[in-house]
Scaffold this motif. Sequence first.
Motif, PDB file in Angstrom:
ATOM      1  N   THR A   7      48.406  43.258  19.700  1.00 50.50           N
ATOM      2  CA  THR A   7      48.892  43.877  20.931  1.00 50.50           C
ATOM      3  C   THR A   7      47.727  44.644  21.538  1.00 50.50           C
ATOM      4  N   SER A   8      47.449  44.365  22.789  1.00 52.21           N
ATOM      5  CA  SER A   8      46.329  45.001  23.487  1.00 52.21           C
ATOM      6  C   SER A   8      46.820  46.220  24.261  1.00 52.21           C
ATOM      7  N   TYR A   9      46.193  47.367  24.002  1.00 57.19           N
ATOM      8  CA  TYR A   9      46.449  48.501  24.893  1.00 57.19           C
ATOM      9  C   TYR A   9      45.161  48.842  25.621  1.00 57.19           C
ATOM     10  N   MET A  10      45.285  49.572  26.700  1.00 58.28           N
ATOM     11  CA  MET A  10      44.134  49.890  27.566  1.00 58.28           C
ATOM     12  C   MET A  10      43.490  48.609  28.077  1.00 58.28           C
ATOM     13  N   THR A  11      44.317  47.590  28.324  1.00 57.05           N
ATOM     14  CA  THR A  11      43.822  46.269  28.722  1.00 57.05           C
ATOM     15  C   THR A  11      43.024  46.332  30.016  1.00 57.05           C
ATOM     16  N   LEU A  12      43.422  47.232  30.904  1.00 55.59           N
ATOM     17  CA  LEU A  12      42.745  47.353  32.202  1.00 55.59           C
ATOM     18  C   LEU A  12      41.592  48.357  32.159  1.00 55.59           C
ATOM     19  N   ALA A  13      41.303  48.891  30.955  1.00 54.64           N
ATOM     20  CA  ALA A  13      40.183  49.836  30.765  1.00 54.64           C
ATOM     21  C   ALA A  13      40.268  51.022  31.730  1.00 54.64           C
ATOM     22  N   TYR A  14      41.459  51.670  31.703  1.00 51.30           N
ATOM     23  CA  TYR A  14      41.696  52.821  32.608  1.00 51.30           C
ATOM     24  C   TYR A  14      41.422  52.463  34.060  1.00 51.30           C
ATOM     25  N   GLY A  15      41.606  51.200  34.415  1.00 53.84           N
ATOM     26  CA  GLY A  15      41.386  50.780  35.799  1.00 53.84           C
ATOM     27  C   GLY A  15      39.961  50.335  36.095  1.00 53.84           C
ATOM     28  N   GLU A  16      39.043  50.564  35.151  1.00 54.31           N
ATOM     29  CA  GLU A  16      37.641  50.184  35.383  1.00 54.31           C
ATOM     30  C   GLU A  16      37.488  48.668  35.519  1.00 54.31           C
ATOM     31  N   ALA A  17      38.290  47.919  34.773  1.00 56.59           N
ATOM     32  CA  ALA A  17      38.185  46.453  34.825  1.00 56.59           C
ATOM     33  C   ALA A  17      38.570  45.915  36.204  1.00 56.59           C
ATOM     34  N   LEU A  18      39.359  46.695  36.934  1.00 53.31           N
ATOM     35  CA  LEU A  18      39.819  46.235  38.249  1.00 53.31           C
ATOM     36  C   LEU A  18      38.716  46.303  39.299  1.00 53.31           C
ATOM     37  N   LYS A  19      37.650  47.034  38.966  1.00 45.00           N
ATOM     38  CA  LYS A  19      36.534  47.184  39.906  1.00 45.00           C
ATOM     39  C   LYS A  19      35.375  46.252  39.568  1.00 45.00           C
ATOM     40  N   ASP A  20      35.539  45.490  38.492  1.00 42.04           N
ATOM     41  CA  ASP A  20      34.446  44.614  38.052  1.00 42.04           C
ATOM     42  C   ASP A  20      34.284  43.434  39.013  1.00 42.04           C
ATOM     43  N   ALA A  21      33.040  43.141  39.382  1.00 45.01           N
ATOM     44  CA  ALA A  21      32.758  42.104  40.391  1.00 45.01           C
ATOM     45  C   ALA A  21      33.253  40.725  39.951  1.00 45.01           C
ATOM     46  N   THR A  22      33.053  40.396  38.687  1.00 48.91           N
ATOM     47  CA  THR A  22      33.493  39.084  38.181  1.00 48.91           C
ATOM     48  C   THR A  22      35.006  38.949  38.285  1.00 48.91           C
ATOM     49  N   ILE A  23      35.708  39.989  37.859  1.00 48.37           N
ATOM     50  CA  ILE A  23      37.169  39.949  37.881  1.00 48.37           C
ATOM     51  C   ILE A  23      37.684  39.920  39.315  1.00 48.37           C
ATOM     52  N   MET A  24      37.040  40.682  40.179  1.00 45.33           N
ATOM     53  CA  MET A  24      37.452  40.686  41.590  1.00 45.33           C
ATOM     54  C   MET A  24      37.260  39.300  42.223  1.00 45.33           C
ATOM     55  N   GLN A  25      36.176  38.652  41.849  1.00 47.68           N
ATOM     56  CA  GLN A  25      35.892  37.310  42.387  1.00 47.68           C
ATOM     57  C   GLN A  25      36.939  36.290  41.905  1.00 47.68           C
ATOM     58  N   ILE A  26      37.263  36.348  40.614  1.00 44.67           N
ATOM     59  CA  ILE A  26      38.279  35.437  40.058  1.00 44.67           C
ATOM     60  C   ILE A  26      39.631  35.696  40.731  1.00 44.67           C
ATOM     61  N   ALA A  27      39.937  36.976  40.945  1.00 44.93           N
ATOM     62  CA  ALA A  27      41.198  37.334  41.597  1.00 44.93           C
ATOM     63  C   ALA A  27      41.277  36.742  42.994  1.00 44.93           C
ATOM     64  N   GLU A  28      40.167  36.831  43.701  1.00 44.49           N
ATOM     65  CA  GLU A  28      40.118  36.305  45.071  1.00 44.49           C
ATOM     66  C   GLU A  28      40.355  34.793  45.081  1.00 44.49           C
ATOM     67  N   GLN A  29      39.731  34.110  44.121  1.00 41.58           N
ATOM     68  CA  GLN A  29      39.878  32.648  44.042  1.00 41.58           C
ATOM     69  C   GLN A  29      41.333  32.240  43.804  1.00 41.58           C
ATOM     70  N   HIS A  30      42.061  33.068  43.076  1.00 46.95           N
ATOM     71  CA  HIS A  30      43.444  32.725  42.719  1.00 46.95           C
ATOM     72  C   HIS A  30      44.469  33.356  43.655  1.00 46.95           C
ATOM     73  N   GLY A  31      44.007  34.154  44.604  1.00 45.75           N
ATOM     74  CA  GLY A  31      44.955  34.879  45.443  1.00 45.75           C
ATOM     75  C   GLY A  31      45.790  35.846  44.627  1.00 45.75           C
ATOM     76  N   ALA A  32      45.139  36.442  43.635  1.00 44.27           N
ATOM     77  CA  ALA A  32      45.822  37.337  42.704  1.00 44.27           C
ATOM     78  C   ALA A  32      45.181  38.723  42.766  1.00 44.27           C
ATOM     79  N   THR A  33      45.801  39.689  42.098  1.00 40.05           N
ATOM     80  CA  THR A  33      45.184  41.013  41.997  1.00 40.05           C
ATOM     81  C   THR A  33      44.270  41.042  40.772  1.00 40.05           C
ATOM     82  N   PRO A  34      43.263  41.924  40.762  1.00 39.85           N
ATOM     83  CA  PRO A  34      42.430  42.060  39.564  1.00 39.85           C
ATOM     84  C   PRO A  34      43.253  42.374  38.317  1.00 39.85           C
ATOM     85  N   ALA A  35      44.292  43.198  38.466  1.00 39.83           N
ATOM     86  CA  ALA A  35      45.137  43.527  37.306  1.00 39.83           C
ATOM     87  C   ALA A  35      45.819  42.277  36.763  1.00 39.83           C
ATOM     88  N   GLN A  36      46.312  41.433  37.659  1.00 37.35           N
ATOM     89  CA  GLN A  36      46.945  40.187  37.212  1.00 37.35           C
ATOM     90  C   GLN A  36      45.961  39.312  36.449  1.00 37.35           C
TER      91      GLN A  36
END
Length: 268
Positions: A176-205
């Motif tokens: 079981t993963s906790y702190m999966t979003l790294a206190y929100g830091e992962a949502l600001k990561d450029a790679t994750i933001m780019q993948i989110a954009e490609q999928h029409g999804a949010t970084p959290a998703q």
Amino acid sequence: MNIPAFGLGTFRLKDQIVKDSVSTALALGYRAVDTAQIYDNEGAVGEAIAESGIPREEIFITTKIWIENLSAGAVIESLKVSLSKLKTDYVDLTLIHWPSPNGAVSVAETMQALVEAKKQGLTHQIGISNFTVALMQEAIDAVGAAEIATNQIELSPFLQNQQVVDFARQHNIAITSYMTLAYGEALKDATIMQIAEQHGATPAQVVLAWALQLGYAVIPSSTKRANLESNLQAQTLKLSPQDMAQIAQLERNGRLVSPQGLAPEWDA
């Protein structure tokens, strides 16, 4: 019974705030709620569940035994207090929240007490949290791997905890993963933001979908209805092998939770 892959975390949420979060989540379709003795919110969580009108057997409740209650004499009594606060006769899963600092209480003593709690019907499953490979081995030696439903650990794109994951998988212990979003830091990561954009999804998703596709259970928390609803949709987001490989590259041993005097000696 398997641990639900998607649940609601309640760390740092108290009183009416946690009650509202749990009530909203249950209304949106969440059916797993994670709490702990030390969160000081079991009472409010219990109220929200009781008032939801959803049958108890449809909701998977996890709580965690605090370090002061790890001795054989205290585990069951403290769990009964938790059950009273949660307004239920049983929880679905009970974890050792943190290993006893400096081994003051042995892993074996606590695990055996948890097995007894399970026999008494106070909890349906038992497990561990924040356990290293060495501590997992102690738990396995004490009660057998089949008794250990999960190891709940900090795990995010920045801290992928591969040694613990690999060891757990060898023994069929779920992660079981906790702190999966790294206190929100992962949502600001450029790679994750780019993948989110490609999928029409949010970084959290994207981050939650990454963890789910790796086979981990996740327990993100939020006080906002829109985020609670949006996070649920991570379950239907399918990331490509390339997406997964890109996120794997974000590992940097970025541990965020390591309380002094409480944290064990982490695996490298």
